[in-house]
Design an enzyme around this catalytic site. Structure first.
Site, PDB file in Angstrom:
ATOM      1  N   HIS A 174      -7.806  -4.304  10.260  1.00 15.81           N
ATOM      2  CA  HIS A 174      -6.779  -4.060   8.656  1.00 15.81           C
ATOM      3  C   HIS A 174      -5.682  -4.916   8.457  1.00 15.81           C
ATOM      4  O   HIS A 174      -5.086  -4.947   8.871  1.00 15.81           O
ATOM      5  CB  HIS A 174      -6.705  -2.592   8.254  1.00 15.81           C
ATOM      6  CG  HIS A 174      -5.492  -1.689   8.673  1.00 15.81           C
ATOM      7  ND1 HIS A 174      -5.920  -0.405   8.703  1.00 15.81           N
ATOM      8  CD2 HIS A 174      -4.578  -1.989   8.637  1.00 15.81           C
ATOM      9  CE1 HIS A 174      -5.216  -0.283   9.848  1.00 15.81           C
ATOM     10  NE2 HIS A 174      -3.918  -0.883   9.715  1.00 15.81           N
ATOM     11  N   ASN A 232      -7.512  -2.241  14.363  1.00 18.25           N
ATOM     12  CA  ASN A 232      -8.612  -2.712  13.877  1.00 18.25           C
ATOM     13  C   ASN A 232      -9.215  -4.026  12.903  1.00 18.25           C
ATOM     14  O   ASN A 232     -10.296  -4.240  11.950  1.00 18.25           O
ATOM     15  CB  ASN A 232      -9.615  -1.814  12.808  1.00 18.25           C
ATOM     16  CG  ASN A 232      -8.593  -0.823  11.968  1.00 18.25           C
ATOM     17  OD1 ASN A 232      -7.973  -1.922  11.783  1.00 18.25           O
ATOM     18  ND2 ASN A 232      -9.446  -0.111  11.083  1.00 18.25           N
ATOM     19  N   GLU A 283      -9.699  -1.878   5.423  1.00 18.64           N
ATOM     20  CA  GLU A 283     -10.131  -1.375   6.193  1.00 18.64           C
ATOM     21  C   GLU A 283     -11.090  -2.357   6.229  1.00 18.64           C
ATOM     22  O   GLU A 283     -12.071  -2.603   5.711  1.00 18.64           O
ATOM     23  CB  GLU A 283     -10.845  -0.167   6.370  1.00 18.64           C
ATOM     24  CG  GLU A 283      -9.444   0.962   6.149  1.00 18.64           C
ATOM     25  CD  GLU A 283      -8.393   1.570   7.875  1.00 18.64           C
ATOM     26  OE1 GLU A 283      -9.010   0.394   8.102  1.00 18.64           O
ATOM     27  OE2 GLU A 283      -7.766   2.519   7.511  1.00 18.64           O
ATOM     28  N   ASP A 295       0.594  -1.071  -0.135  1.00 14.68           N
ATOM     29  CA  ASP A 295      -0.053   0.060   0.022  1.00 14.68           C
ATOM     30  C   ASP A 295       0.931   1.418  -0.138  1.00 14.68           C
ATOM     31  O   ASP A 295       1.836   1.276   0.611  1.00 14.68           O
ATOM     32  CB  ASP A 295      -0.728  -0.183   0.883  1.00 14.68           C
ATOM     33  CG  ASP A 295       0.006  -0.648   2.660  1.00 14.68           C
ATOM     34  OD1 ASP A 295       1.152  -0.088   2.529  1.00 14.68           O
ATOM     35  OD2 ASP A 295      -0.396  -1.232   3.534  1.00 14.68           O
TER      36      ASP A 295
HETATM   37  C1  GLP Z   1      -0.321   0.668   8.385  1.00 18.63           C
HETATM   38  C2  GLP Z   1      -0.052  -0.328   7.290  1.00 18.63           C
HETATM   39  C3  GLP Z   1      -0.929  -1.981   7.804  1.00 18.63           C
HETATM   40  C4  GLP Z   1       0.629  -2.413   9.131  1.00 18.63           C
HETATM   41  C5  GLP Z   1      -0.460  -2.002   9.602  1.00 18.63           C
HETATM   42  C6  GLP Z   1       0.042  -2.211  11.452  1.00 18.63           C
HETATM   43  O1  GLP Z   1      -1.236   1.684   8.786  1.00 18.63           O
HETATM   44  N1  GLP Z   1      -0.913   0.543   6.246  1.00 18.63           N
HETATM   45  O2  GLP Z   1       0.458  -2.469   6.209  1.00 18.63           O
HETATM   46  O3  GLP Z   1       0.440  -3.682   8.938  1.00 18.63           O
HETATM   47  O4  GLP Z   1      -0.588  -0.386   9.651  1.00 18.63           O
HETATM   48  O5  GLP Z   1       0.921  -0.908  11.667  1.00 18.63           O
HETATM   49  P1  GLP Z   1       2.049  -1.586  13.034  1.00 18.63           P
HETATM   50  O6  GLP Z   1       3.183  -2.520  12.158  1.00 18.63           O
HETATM   51  O7  GLP Z   1       2.728  -0.175  13.152  1.00 18.63           O
HETATM   52  O8  GLP Z   1       1.509  -1.673  14.240  1.00 18.63           O
END
Ligand code: GLP
Length: 241
Positions: A137, A135, A142, A66
């Protein structure tokens, strides 16, 4: 689905051993890569292993999950910048073989269609690394009544914008949209490793992988994938016996 529990300090070496096996078996593997805080320690480990001569990315191809819409690649908060800074510039991957959705494309719709097409042209993702949002995702898919199959533009939920505001000076600076690989794009991966660390992820991990499958917890759909491994550290796995 397999759930693997390790101590936090063991997780990077464990995940790296999987990537090493993958690249040893197929030098030109197609790797699906993620951003966020979770993969940082893992990418550090890859860099160390590369420096020791134990990992070779010279023929590897990568596709990131992404990217924010409207953050230039030069912006330190963009995922483009993150990948260069935390991985690509330290290893021998050919920059031409790295792919990240272009959140500044003139036509975002065309960029999304091109992205999926390119993944398929390379033969599909061999190994997809995933994190999980608070959440539930994955990528930026989402919670919603329906989830989209292909790479698409998505609004970011308020909770995700709040979670990600830690990387920005103010929540108003957090983009409101992103491009993300869709659930179908992710599901086409031959193998998926989802990594979750820390006590704050324990509840969502329990819901996603021990609970019912629901589009309101997008990661729960992974229970249906034929080759998925969930790697959690001890804190995160404390609700999973
Ligand atoms: C982000 C990314 C995800 C990631 C998630 C968790 O917003 N888009 O690909 O897995 O949130 O991130 P973190 O590892 O910082 O908790």
């Amino acid at each position: 689905m397999q759930i693997v529990k390790k101590s936090a300090s063991e997780v990077p070496a464990y995940v790296t051993s999987i990537i090493t096996d993958q690249l040893n078996q197929k030098k030109n593997s197609i790797l699906g890569l993620a951003t966020g805080s979770t993969p940082l320690a893992i990418y550090k480990y890859w860099i160390e292993e590369f420096k020791q001569g134990n990992l070779d990315f010279s023929q590897a191809i990568s596709f990131n999950l992404d990217e924010y819409v409207n953050l230039p690649a030069s912006d330190p908060r963009s995922y483009n910048y993150y990948m260069k800074e935390n991985l690509f510039q330290h290893i021998n991957i050919d920059q031409n073989n790295t792919h990240i959705p272009n959140g500044q494309a003139e036509s975002l719709q065309e960029e999304c269609a091109r992205y999926d097409q390119r993944i398929q042209e390379f033969g599909g993702i061999d190994l997809q690394i995933l994190g999980i949002g608070l959440n539930g995702h994955i990528g930026f898919n989402e919670p919603s009544n329906e989830l989209l199959l292909n790479t698409h533009v998505t609004p970011l939920s308020e909770s995700t914008r709040i979670a990600n505001s830690r990387f920005f000076d103010h929540i108003d600076q957090v983009p409101t949209q992103a491009i993300t690989m869709g659930i179908g794009s992710i599901f086409k991966a031959k193998k998926i490793i989802l990594i979750a660390m820390g006590v704050e992820k324990s509840e969502i991990v329990k819901q996603a992988f021990l609970g019912n499958i629901t589009t309101q917890v997008p990661a729960s759909l992974l229970q249906l994938h034929h080759n998925v491994e969930i790697v959690v550290d001890t804190d995160c796995g404390k609700l999973i016996t």
